[in-house]
Every structure is written in structure tokens, then in C-alpha cells.
Design an enzyme around this catalytic site. Structure first.
Site, PDB file in Angstrom:
ATOM      1  N   SER A  52      28.527  21.915  52.297  1.00 25.13           N
ATOM      2  CA  SER A  52      29.976  21.988  52.176  1.00 25.13           C
ATOM      3  C   SER A  52      30.582  21.879  53.557  1.00 25.13           C
ATOM      4  O   SER A  52      29.926  22.165  54.572  1.00 25.13           O
ATOM      5  CB  SER A  52      30.363  23.330  51.530  1.00 25.13           C
ATOM      6  OG  SER A  52      31.737  23.590  51.653  1.00 25.13           O
TER       7      SER A  52
ATOM      8  N   TYR B 169      30.070  33.393  50.698  1.00 20.21           N
ATOM      9  CA  TYR B 169      29.710  31.990  50.453  1.00 20.21           C
ATOM     10  C   TYR B 169      29.640  31.208  51.756  1.00 20.21           C
ATOM     11  O   TYR B 169      28.691  30.451  51.999  1.00 20.21           O
ATOM     12  CB  TYR B 169      30.729  31.374  49.495  1.00 20.21           C
ATOM     13  CG  TYR B 169      30.470  29.929  49.166  1.00 20.21           C
ATOM     14  CD1 TYR B 169      29.535  29.565  48.192  1.00 20.21           C
ATOM     15  CD2 TYR B 169      31.170  28.911  49.807  1.00 20.21           C
ATOM     16  CE1 TYR B 169      29.305  28.236  47.885  1.00 20.21           C
ATOM     17  CE2 TYR B 169      30.937  27.579  49.502  1.00 20.21           C
ATOM     18  CZ  TYR B 169      30.006  27.246  48.543  1.00 20.21           C
ATOM     19  OH  TYR B 169      29.775  25.933  48.249  1.00 20.21           O
TER      20      TYR B 169
END
Length: 356
Positions: free
Chosen positions: A142, A155
Site C-alpha cells: 500500500s 495497519y
């Protein structure tokens, strides 16, 4: 590895979202696809999609936080579908909340699934790939692997850890001269169902930071990376490229920008937090539910963009720019030579005036 050959592919987190879309994309090229996740209803629906899409499906219910279960899943795949060619680490868990509102157990659970699940998946894949000196591991990353944002500390921490782990592993494989490859795909915000099942302690329901892309964009990048693993990583989406470049050039300014905008940008204005969460158990629950690949943002989600093509064809773009620069330089050189030549004509004596 030939792109057109039929492969055995493992996709973790395959019951919904990006994993579901990736599994279907591999199936479209005829691959044998092992589907790893906890949610049995989502897995069953994903297997049906894979088979209807032209692939062969194997459902393996597994919690990626359990290293022994992951090792057993890899053994099952090898015995049923054959030698693993591609392993895609994608499964994750998350919590949307300020850091001090996340318990130690919740933070550890996110880390166990999202980071250590990748470690366990990679180790299980390498146990089979290294002796054969063949295989590819795709780490689904990501933009948040480089740039942390508020309300997602667990996260973001896990994605940063994956980034460092993968770089170290890549160096080791290069040192060993191994033909086993690892690559990473850095994704933008994606329209997945996670925002309707993630543990959410925000005043309003969590949402992805715009711009949002469809999961098929991520799936295409993952399939491409699996076929072209010599690239160390791929950036998907213009927002990913912009975030990574901005963070490299002015991280302090980005801190302040995200402090001002990051809270509202991650909340839907008209929805309360979801009543269910999948942190400790799959979201499909005892009554059964298939979330599919798409979330609730279809109206705004982008189906792709020029950056997607640029990322896949960086080599061609580089060659094109090099050739273009060479042509431009050549033209300028020709102009310069002609100019110099014009100034260097042999001296012509002055014409004699007519005599009278």
C-alpha cells in the site's frame, strides 16, 4: 516463468475484496487457484467465480495468524494442485480508531494477521520454492507502507514492517543467486467491502481516502507483477505515486496536511460505524454472507488510469524517453554544426571595384 503457462497460484485473503478480484484475474488466464481465508461463505462464492472464470479452485479455510495452519495449507495446495508457482500475500486485518483507543490485544491481532501472516505465508512458500529454485512471491502492499496516516496506526505499522521485511528478503535471495523472486505491489485506496466489516470506533463509518480505485485495478497489477517479478515493486494509481513522492520530498508538510484532513477524509458523512467486525472472526458469521470483491463506492471508484499503464510499462517508457532525448539532442547538434559551419565558410576576398 512463461506468462502464458498454466500456474498454481495461492491467494491469501481470497474470500473478498482485492484477494477475490485477484483470484478471478488469475482464473481468467486458466490458472489453478488456491483460495486461503477464514470466511467459508466468501470462499465458496469465490471458488464458484474462479471455476466459472476458467480456472481451477481449491478452498483452504485458514487463519493467517496461525503459522502452523499456513504451513499445512501450503502442503495441501502442493498435494492437490501441484507445485506452487505464485504465492500472493494479501490477507489483512485493521482497526479504525485513534491509537489510544486500540487495545494491546487488538493491535497485536492486526500485526499477527497483516504482518506476521505475510511472514508465515512467505516462509511456507519458500519451503517449497527454494528446493526447486522456482517461484514468485507477490506482497500486496500500500502507499501506507511508506506514508502513515492517522486512525490506522496498527495497519500502517504492519505495512511498513512488510516493506522492510520484503526488502531484506529480496537482498538475501539475490545474494544466494536464487531464481525465486519476490516483488511488492503498492496500492492506492480501493473500493472493497472492508469498510463495512472492519473494527471501527470512529464517530462515522470508515471510508477510503479519495481517489478510490476498483479492485480489478489492483488485481491486474498483481497478475502482472506475478508474471514480471524482476521489478522490485509496482506503484498503482496516481495517488500512490503522488503520496510516495510527496513523502520523500516534504514529509513534515505532509504530516501537517494529514493532521488537518486525514480524519474527515476517512469517514462517511451519513453512516454510523458497522455493527459487525471481522478482527477476531470472519464477517460472514453463522448466518452466511458473501461480500464479494466490491464495496459501496462503485459510483466514485475509478476503473484505471494512465499511471496503471505507466507502472506496467516503465521499461518501455524509459526507452522511449531515452530515444526521444537522443533524437532531440541529435537535432540540436545538427543545428549547432550547421551554425558553426555557416560561420566558418572560407574567406571570400572583397569584390574588386570596377576601374574607370
Amino acid at each position: 516463468m512463461r506468462l502464458r503457462s498454466r500456474r498454481t497460484v495461492v491467494v491469501t485473503g481470497a474470500s473478498a475484496g482485492i484477494g477475490r478480484a485477484a483470484a478471478c484475474a488469475f482464473a481468467a488466464r486458466g490458472d489453478r487457484v488456491a483460495l486461503l481465508a477464514r470466511g467459508r461463505d466468501g470462499l465458496a462464492a469465490a471458488a464458484d467465480e474462479v471455476q466459472r472464470g476458467g480456472g481451477e479452485a481449491l478452498v483452504v479455510p485458514v487463519d493467517m495468524a496461525d503459522p502452523k495452519a499456513v504451513e499445512d495449507a501450503a502442503e495441501q495446495v502442493e498435494e492437490t494442485l501441484g507445485p506452487i508457482d505464485v504465492w500472493v500475500n494479501n490477507a489483512f486485518a485493521g482497526v479504525f480508531a485513534p491509537f489510544m483507543e486500540i487495545s494491546a490485544d487488538e493491535f497485536r491481532r492486526v500485526t499477527d494477521v497483516t504482518y506476521l501472516g505475510y511472514v508465515s505465508g512467505t516462509r511456507a512458500a519458500l519451503r517449497h520454492m527454494l528446493p526447486r529454485d522456482h517461484g514468485t512471491i507477490v506482497q500486496v502492499g500500500s502507499a501506507l507502507a511508506y506514508r502513515g496516516i492517522p486512525l490506522q496506526t496498527a495497519y500502517c505499522g504492519a505495512k511498513h514492517a512488510i516493506q522492510g521485511f520484503n526488502e531484506s528478503l529480496r537482498c538475501e535471495l539475490l545474494h544466494q543467486g536464487s531464481r525465486v523472486r519476490t516483488t511488492m505491489v503498492q496500492l492506492p485506496a480501493v473500493n472493497t467491502p472492508q469498510f463495512d466489516w472492519v473494527l471501527d470506533r470512529l464517530p462515522r463509518r470508515a471510508r477510503p481516502v479519495a481517489p478510490v480505485y476498483q479492485p480489478e485495478v489492483a488485481a491486474r497489477a498483481i497478475v502482472h507483477a506475478a508474471g514480471h517479478p524482476r521489478r522490485r515493486e509496482y506503484w498503482v494509481g496516481g495517488s500512490t505515486a503522488a503520496a510516495l513522492v510527496a513523502n520523500a520530498l516534504a514529509p513534515g508538510l505532509l504530516d501537517r496536511y494529514l493532521a488537518r484532513t486525514g480524519y474527515d477524509a476517512q469517514q462517511s458523512p451519513d453512516l454510523p460505524p458497522p455493527e459487525t467486525a471481522n478482527l477476531w472472526a470472519p464477517a460472514d458469521g453463522p448466518h452466511g454472507h458473501d461480500y464479494g470483491a466490491h464495496g459501496r463506492f462503485d459510483r466514485e471508484a475509478l476503473p484505471g488510469g494512465p499511471q496503471e499503464w505507466l507502472s506496467r510499462n516503465r521499461g518501455r517508457v524509459g526507452v522511449g524517453l531515452t530515444v526521444g532525448a537522443a533524437v532531440l539532442a541529435g537535432r540540436r547538434l545538427v543545428v549547432l554544426v550547421r551554425t558553426v559551419a555557416g560561420c566558418a565558410h572560407p574567406f571570400r576576398p572583397a569584390e574588386r571595384l570596377p576601374t574607370t
